[in-house]
Design a protein around this motif. Sequence first.
Motif, PDB file in Angstrom:
ATOM      1  N   GLN A 131      -0.909   7.251   5.416  1.00 41.52           N
ATOM      2  CA  GLN A 131      -0.400   5.892   5.264  1.00 41.52           C
ATOM      3  C   GLN A 131       0.609   5.847   4.131  1.00 41.52           C
ATOM      4  OE1 GLN A 131      -3.228   2.979   3.783  1.00 41.52           O
ATOM      5  NE2 GLN A 131      -2.321   1.363   5.036  1.00 41.52           N
ATOM      6  N   PHE A 132       1.780   5.300   4.402  1.00 39.24           N
ATOM      7  CA  PHE A 132       2.812   5.126   3.382  1.00 39.24           C
ATOM      8  C   PHE A 132       2.698   3.726   2.758  1.00 39.24           C
ATOM      9  CE2 PHE A 132       5.021   8.262   6.170  1.00 39.24           C
ATOM     10  CZ  PHE A 132       5.218   9.253   5.225  1.00 39.24           C
ATOM     11  N   GLY A 133       3.200   3.608   1.548  1.00 41.51           N
ATOM     12  CA  GLY A 133       3.275   2.316   0.880  1.00 41.51           C
ATOM     13  C   GLY A 133       4.386   2.324  -0.145  1.00 41.51           C
ATOM     14  N   VAL A 134       4.838   1.143  -0.528  1.00 46.79           N
ATOM     15  CA  VAL A 134       5.852   1.013  -1.577  1.00 46.79           C
ATOM     16  C   VAL A 134       5.355  -0.022  -2.575  1.00 46.79           C
ATOM     17  CG1 VAL A 134       7.171  -0.696  -0.238  1.00 46.79           C
ATOM     18  CG2 VAL A 134       8.308   0.570  -2.060  1.00 46.79           C
ATOM     19  N   TRP A 135       5.589   0.232  -3.858  1.00 46.47           N
ATOM     20  CA  TRP A 135       5.071  -0.610  -4.933  1.00 46.47           C
ATOM     21  C   TRP A 135       5.926  -1.864  -5.085  1.00 46.47           C
ATOM     22  CZ3 TRP A 135       0.831  -1.282  -7.571  1.00 46.47           C
ATOM     23  CH2 TRP A 135       0.850  -1.927  -8.814  1.00 46.47           C
ATOM     24  N   GLU A 143       2.480  -2.466  -1.032  1.00 47.23           N
ATOM     25  CA  GLU A 143       2.726  -2.949   0.323  1.00 47.23           C
ATOM     26  C   GLU A 143       2.622  -1.739   1.243  1.00 47.23           C
ATOM     27  OE1 GLU A 143       6.480  -4.908   0.375  1.00 47.23           O
ATOM     28  OE2 GLU A 143       5.892  -6.394  -1.135  1.00 47.23           O
ATOM     29  N   CYS A 144       1.628  -1.742   2.118  1.00 43.56           N
ATOM     30  CA  CYS A 144       1.286  -0.542   2.877  1.00 43.56           C
ATOM     31  C   CYS A 144       1.663  -0.649   4.342  1.00 43.56           C
ATOM     32  CB  CYS A 144      -0.205  -0.240   2.759  1.00 43.56           C
ATOM     33  SG  CYS A 144      -0.717   0.171   1.078  1.00 43.56           S
ATOM     34  N   CYS A 145       2.053   0.495   4.917  1.00 49.43           N
ATOM     35  CA  CYS A 145       2.324   0.602   6.340  1.00 49.43           C
ATOM     36  C   CYS A 145       1.009   0.753   7.101  1.00 49.43           C
ATOM     37  CB  CYS A 145       3.199   1.831   6.623  1.00 49.43           C
ATOM     38  SG  CYS A 145       4.741   1.889   5.697  1.00 49.43           S
ATOM     39  N   PRO A 146       1.037   0.569   8.419  1.00 51.48           N
ATOM     40  CA  PRO A 146      -0.166   0.855   9.215  1.00 51.48           C
ATOM     41  C   PRO A 146      -0.554   2.327   9.097  1.00 51.48           C
ATOM     42  CG  PRO A 146       1.426  -0.432  10.489  1.00 51.48           C
ATOM     43  CD  PRO A 146       2.126  -0.006   9.237  1.00 51.48           C
ATOM     44  N   ILE A 147      -1.831   2.612   9.257  1.00 51.96           N
ATOM     45  CA  ILE A 147      -2.333   3.985   9.204  1.00 51.96           C
ATOM     46  C   ILE A 147      -1.919   4.723  10.475  1.00 51.96           C
ATOM     47  CG2 ILE A 147      -4.412   5.409   9.112  1.00 51.96           C
ATOM     48  CD1 ILE A 147      -5.759   3.066   7.636  1.00 51.96           C
ATOM     49  N   ALA A 148      -1.486   5.953  10.318  1.00 53.04           N
ATOM     50  CA  ALA A 148      -1.150   6.808  11.460  1.00 53.04           C
ATOM     51  C   ALA A 148      -2.016   8.067  11.391  1.00 53.04           C
ATOM     52  CB  ALA A 148       0.332   7.177  11.439  1.00 53.04           C
TER      53      ALA A 148
END
Length: 406
Positions: A131-135, A143-148
């Motif tokens: 899972q990616f995210g940006v602060w 702020e996180c992306c959906p889990i892959a």
Amino acid sequence: MGKAVMEKQPNRLNIMPTKPKNKAKNTHNSKESLDIEVGSIHEELEVPVASELVFRKIWKIKRFHHTIKKRDLLDSPEFRCSVNGMTTFWNISVRFWKGANGKKVTNPLVICLNLTGSETEETGQARVRFQFGVWNAHIKHWECCPIASVVLNLQNTKELLSVGYKSLGVMERHIDPDKDVKIMVKIQIIQSDEEVHSLSQDMARLMVNEESKDTLIECYCDSENKDCEKTPLIVHSWIIRTRSDKLATRMEEQSDGKNKGMKYLLCLPEYSYGVVNELVRYIYTDKVDCADKYAAKLLPISIVYHLQGLKGLCERHLIESLTPANVANILLLADQCRCENLRKAALHYCEGSDEIKGNVHMAGKTLAWRVMEMVNPDLFMEACESIGSSSSNLDSPGTPGGSWSD
């Protein structure tokens, strides 16, 4: 792991980025060299339960705008994740879409997760969840992306493999006072043998096994499950009794001529088929497949039926998925369910956010905030104090259809 605020890809000719180049000088046993201009990366570990390990890596890209303007690609320092005798090596890379004119597009970015090598005592398959995210530097929240997830064949190798990518928009709120941007990736590596033979997976197989089930659950068919009558929800009575005394009290003995094996009926007419299906999944496996969709609906159910584990799962997911667009609704839900941790997290999220402040002010008040102001004025005033705004006017013009977006 949680939801992202994602940018739509530009309406231009998009050219897929090339895989990052593996630097020959970089060996797994040597000390990682950090590119001072690009930034650095550090590690944090998360352990949701004793048997699961989540690696969290944070890559700080220094002088973000200057860096992406000057470079055609960016690679993070290499990092490693070791679990159960298996060591994997990774990096995060930034690549750029190209427009119809052939020029690079600097927003949104393409964030890639790359496996740069692995060392393992035994070869085999493993499921990798990431899972990616940006602060968000304004409100100090990821702020996180959906889990892959992807299944990989792991063996001793130094070959580069691109595991997955996301298109990620970087806005001004993501730029900290030092002009840096933080990008995060969470990685969980689940070896297949462990996953197949875990208690959760065994219970998942029991859930779909029709043998010895003796309880029919009645609920209403929602628009997404119009054929639910063809696939009724049937469960084992013993697991309902074991997991929730409150649910057990709603079970009634019945005699069904068509289904002689059905000894009990559990009527839950107030809940949709989709919600009850996820409730059943949690009861059997301690997991929810569609938390993004159902967490807000399952939280009140967890309170009513004394499912503390489900309550904690829903609270964690809602905290991770907070955005300026949904914080008012989540705050109302937390207050209604008396979930103090979620309530405090939502109020803390409101602090110092210009986006949220704009949604609460008289001229730009969104529907959720107007509803809160009317049905729970004390909570509204508490939220305003957190935001740093005490403006309140029920008769002021608003924007009922308004919402926050990038």
